[in-house]
Write a protein that holds these residues in place. Sequence first.
Motif, PDB file in Angstrom:
ATOM      1  N   MET A  88      87.405  35.251  58.317  1.00 52.97           N
ATOM      2  CA  MET A  88      86.000  35.598  57.596  1.00 52.97           C
ATOM      3  C   MET A  88      85.614  35.092  56.843  1.00 52.97           C
ATOM      4  SD  MET A  88      84.539  38.621  58.047  1.00 52.97           S
ATOM      5  CE  MET A  88      83.325  39.583  58.488  1.00 52.97           C
ATOM      6  N   TYR A  89      86.202  33.777  56.526  1.00 46.89           N
ATOM      7  CA  TYR A  89      86.102  32.841  55.295  1.00 46.89           C
ATOM      8  C   TYR A  89      84.043  31.856  55.846  1.00 46.89           C
ATOM      9  CZ  TYR A  89      85.984  28.691  52.672  1.00 46.89           C
ATOM     10  OH  TYR A  89      85.437  27.356  51.590  1.00 46.89           O
ATOM     11  N   CYS A  90      84.875  31.450  57.381  1.00 48.33           N
ATOM     12  CA  CYS A  90      84.694  30.456  57.186  1.00 48.33           C
ATOM     13  C   CYS A  90      82.863  31.446  58.169  1.00 48.33           C
ATOM     14  CB  CYS A  90      84.611  29.932  58.758  1.00 48.33           C
ATOM     15  SG  CYS A  90      85.054  31.792  60.372  1.00 48.33           S
ATOM     16  N   SER A  91      82.632  33.256  58.474  1.00 53.60           N
ATOM     17  CA  SER A  91      81.606  33.379  58.472  1.00 53.60           C
ATOM     18  C   SER A  91      80.535  33.983  57.358  1.00 53.60           C
ATOM     19  CB  SER A  91      81.668  34.558  59.309  1.00 53.60           C
ATOM     20  OG  SER A  91      82.260  35.929  58.763  1.00 53.60           O
ATOM     21  N   ILE A  92      80.967  33.356  56.037  1.00 54.09           N
ATOM     22  CA  ILE A  92      80.040  33.289  55.229  1.00 54.09           C
ATOM     23  C   ILE A  92      79.428  32.301  54.742  1.00 54.09           C
ATOM     24  CG2 ILE A  92      79.908  34.353  52.750  1.00 54.09           C
ATOM     25  CD1 ILE A  92      82.992  36.446  53.701  1.00 54.09           C
ATOM     26  N   PHE A  93      80.941  31.721  54.648  1.00 48.91           N
ATOM     27  CA  PHE A  93      80.675  30.427  53.729  1.00 48.91           C
ATOM     28  C   PHE A  93      80.098  29.110  54.555  1.00 48.91           C
ATOM     29  CE2 PHE A  93      80.950  31.545  49.635  1.00 48.91           C
ATOM     30  CZ  PHE A  93      82.160  32.577  49.547  1.00 48.91           C
ATOM     31  N   PRO A  94      78.856  28.156  55.029  1.00 49.52           N
ATOM     32  CA  PRO A  94      78.950  27.954  56.235  1.00 49.52           C
ATOM     33  C   PRO A  94      79.207  26.176  55.200  1.00 49.52           C
ATOM     34  CG  PRO A  94      76.547  28.349  54.540  1.00 49.52           C
ATOM     35  CD  PRO A  94      77.505  29.445  53.920  1.00 49.52           C
ATOM     36  N   TRP A  95      79.721  25.553  54.227  1.00 45.62           N
ATOM     37  CA  TRP A  95      80.423  25.420  53.789  1.00 45.62           C
ATOM     38  C   TRP A  95      81.886  24.793  53.685  1.00 45.62           C
ATOM     39  CZ3 TRP A  95      75.900  27.035  51.409  1.00 45.62           C
ATOM     40  CH2 TRP A  95      75.295  26.857  51.175  1.00 45.62           C
ATOM     41  N   GLU A  96      82.279  23.476  53.847  1.00 49.45           N
ATOM     42  CA  GLU A  96      83.491  23.132  53.482  1.00 49.45           C
ATOM     43  C   GLU A  96      84.399  23.227  52.538  1.00 49.45           C
ATOM     44  OE1 GLU A  96      85.375  22.927  57.005  1.00 49.45           O
ATOM     45  OE2 GLU A  96      87.379  22.980  55.309  1.00 49.45           O
ATOM     46  N   CYS A 141      82.848  29.942  64.025  1.00 40.94           N
ATOM     47  CA  CYS A 141      83.286  31.425  62.956  1.00 40.94           C
ATOM     48  C   CYS A 141      82.157  31.948  63.505  1.00 40.94           C
ATOM     49  CB  CYS A 141      82.356  30.459  61.745  1.00 40.94           C
ATOM     50  SG  CYS A 141      83.589  29.516  61.279  1.00 40.94           S
ATOM     51  N   MET A 142      80.826  31.911  64.351  1.00 38.66           N
ATOM     52  CA  MET A 142      80.113  33.339  64.788  1.00 38.66           C
ATOM     53  C   MET A 142      81.317  33.546  65.694  1.00 38.66           C
ATOM     54  SD  MET A 142      75.878  31.263  64.354  1.00 38.66           S
ATOM     55  CE  MET A 142      76.405  29.988  65.449  1.00 38.66           C
ATOM     56  N   CYS A 143      81.426  32.673  66.920  1.00 41.05           N
ATOM     57  CA  CYS A 143      81.965  33.742  67.904  1.00 41.05           C
ATOM     58  C   CYS A 143      83.344  34.572  67.996  1.00 41.05           C
ATOM     59  CB  CYS A 143      83.057  32.682  69.274  1.00 41.05           C
ATOM     60  SG  CYS A 143      81.553  32.229  69.707  1.00 41.05           S
ATOM     61  N   HIS A 144      84.014  34.350  66.261  1.00 43.90           N
ATOM     62  CA  HIS A 144      85.557  34.916  65.764  1.00 43.90           C
ATOM     63  C   HIS A 144      84.461  35.958  65.381  1.00 43.90           C
ATOM     64  CE1 HIS A 144      87.870  36.303  62.657  1.00 43.90           C
ATOM     65  NE2 HIS A 144      88.507  35.605  63.252  1.00 43.90           N
ATOM     66  N   SER A 145      83.120  36.177  64.566  1.00 44.06           N
ATOM     67  CA  SER A 145      82.611  37.027  63.797  1.00 44.06           C
ATOM     68  C   SER A 145      82.431  38.511  64.781  1.00 44.06           C
ATOM     69  CB  SER A 145      81.513  36.854  63.136  1.00 44.06           C
ATOM     70  OG  SER A 145      81.810  36.072  62.008  1.00 44.06           O
ATOM     71  N   PHE A 146      81.540  37.368  65.992  1.00 42.31           N
ATOM     72  CA  PHE A 146      81.086  38.635  67.132  1.00 42.31           C
ATOM     73  C   PHE A 146      82.251  39.149  67.653  1.00 42.31           C
ATOM     74  CE2 PHE A 146      78.824  39.788  70.606  1.00 42.31           C
ATOM     75  CZ  PHE A 146      79.601  39.931  71.991  1.00 42.31           C
ATOM     76  N   HIS A 147      83.644  38.369  68.246  1.00 44.29           N
ATOM     77  CA  HIS A 147      84.156  38.985  68.651  1.00 44.29           C
ATOM     78  C   HIS A 147      84.926  40.442  67.773  1.00 44.29           C
ATOM     79  CE1 HIS A 147      88.297  39.905  70.169  1.00 44.29           C
ATOM     80  NE2 HIS A 147      89.378  39.915  68.989  1.00 44.29           N
ATOM     81  N   TYR A 148      84.753  39.967  66.598  1.00 41.01           N
ATOM     82  CA  TYR A 148      85.133  41.429  65.897  1.00 41.01           C
ATOM     83  C   TYR A 148      84.720  42.676  65.567  1.00 41.01           C
ATOM     84  CZ  TYR A 148      90.110  39.307  65.159  1.00 41.01           C
ATOM     85  OH  TYR A 148      91.358  38.939  65.807  1.00 41.01           O
ATOM     86  N   VAL A 149      83.261  42.262  65.698  1.00 41.36           N
ATOM     87  CA  VAL A 149      82.174  43.204  65.248  1.00 41.36           C
ATOM     88  C   VAL A 149      82.454  44.131  66.779  1.00 41.36           C
ATOM     89  CG1 VAL A 149      79.772  43.430  65.290  1.00 41.36           C
ATOM     90  CG2 VAL A 149      80.362  42.158  64.064  1.00 41.36           C
ATOM     91  N   LEU A 189      85.232  46.447  66.695  1.00 42.53           N
ATOM     92  CA  LEU A 189      85.025  47.731  66.036  1.00 42.53           C
ATOM     93  C   LEU A 189      83.772  48.923  66.631  1.00 42.53           C
ATOM     94  CD1 LEU A 189      84.165  46.176  62.328  1.00 42.53           C
ATOM     95  CD2 LEU A 189      86.332  47.250  62.436  1.00 42.53           C
ATOM     96  N   LEU A 190      82.927  48.364  67.081  1.00 44.62           N
ATOM     97  CA  LEU A 190      81.537  48.939  68.259  1.00 44.62           C
ATOM     98  C   LEU A 190      82.578  49.556  69.166  1.00 44.62           C
ATOM     99  CD1 LEU A 190      78.572  47.092  68.146  1.00 44.62           C
ATOM    100  CD2 LEU A 190      79.377  48.377  66.499  1.00 44.62           C
ATOM    101  N   GLU A 191      83.987  48.802  69.407  1.00 49.57           N
ATOM    102  CA  GLU A 191      84.505  49.601  70.935  1.00 49.57           C
ATOM    103  C   GLU A 191      85.296  50.831  69.929  1.00 49.57           C
ATOM    104  OE1 GLU A 191      84.699  45.423  73.575  1.00 49.57           O
ATOM    105  OE2 GLU A 191      86.384  45.971  72.253  1.00 49.57           O
ATOM    106  N   THR A 192      86.199  50.005  68.988  1.00 47.07           N
ATOM    107  CA  THR A 192      86.506  51.623  68.095  1.00 47.07           C
ATOM    108  C   THR A 192      86.022  52.446  68.547  1.00 47.07           C
ATOM    109  OG1 THR A 192      88.752  49.495  67.291  1.00 47.07           O
ATOM    110  CG2 THR A 192      88.446  51.701  66.623  1.00 47.07           C
ATOM    111  N   LEU A 193      85.122  52.481  67.587  1.00 49.35           N
ATOM    112  CA  LEU A 193      83.934  53.438  66.901  1.00 49.35           C
ATOM    113  C   LEU A 193      83.078  54.855  68.997  1.00 49.35           C
ATOM    114  CD1 LEU A 193      81.661  52.015  64.002  1.00 49.35           C
ATOM    115  CD2 LEU A 193      83.932  53.596  64.006  1.00 49.35           C
ATOM    116  N   PHE A 194      83.208  53.643  70.244  1.00 50.26           N
ATOM    117  CA  PHE A 194      82.252  54.709  70.371  1.00 50.26           C
ATOM    118  C   PHE A 194      82.770  54.195  72.135  1.00 50.26           C
ATOM    119  CE2 PHE A 194      78.570  54.912  67.591  1.00 50.26           C
ATOM    120  CZ  PHE A 194      78.685  53.572  67.065  1.00 50.26           C
ATOM    121  N   VAL A 195      83.648  53.532  71.977  1.00 50.90           N
ATOM    122  CA  VAL A 195      84.258  53.406  73.352  1.00 50.90           C
ATOM    123  C   VAL A 195      85.545  54.159  73.954  1.00 50.90           C
ATOM    124  CG1 VAL A 195      85.172  51.020  75.447  1.00 50.90           C
ATOM    125  CG2 VAL A 195      83.253  51.200  73.685  1.00 50.90           C
TER     126      VAL A 195
END
Length: 168
Positions: free
Chosen positions: A1-9, A30-38, A41-47
């Motif tokens: 999650m660190y990578c999706s919040i902070f755009p700097w190294e 980082c965006m792909c990683h975050s998308f995967h977990y979102v 979560l949506l699958e867990t809630l609705f599928v």
Amino acid sequence: MYCSIFPWEPPQPSTSETWEPRSAGSRLACMCHSFHYVKRLLETLFVHRFSHGTMPLRNIFKFCQIGNFSIHIALRNLRPPGSKTRKIPYPTKNPFTWIFLLVSCPNYTYELGSWLGFTLMTQCLPVAFFTLVGFIQMTVWAKGKHRSYLKEFRDYPPLRSPILPFIL
């Protein structure tokens, strides 16, 4: 999650003393990683359909999120638009607001419940630490608001605690 919040190294002790922007490839990863977990979560809630073993923790989290939202709506409805009038919050017909009978800041009570549910679901030490620190901060805010209610309103309900019924 660190990578999706902070755009700097962050600076590396052996290379540089400054923060440098991440590469386009790193940002995309980082965006792909975050998308995967979102998506998860949506699958867990609705599928997915789970056995009874996983349902109680999810329900605690959902219950507290709905409760928190209900409290925010009730607090918003205490004050007409553009007004600075303060009123004592009381329970409404919404059962999630009935906790106003016991605590001054039920939005923090529900928030704590959400984070405790999330901590139990993840079983992650950093999340538990975040929950603890959040609880301490919300307790400070709740005690302050409780004191101001007691000072401002002579008829403030005496049985209310700041954040946890009968305890704190």
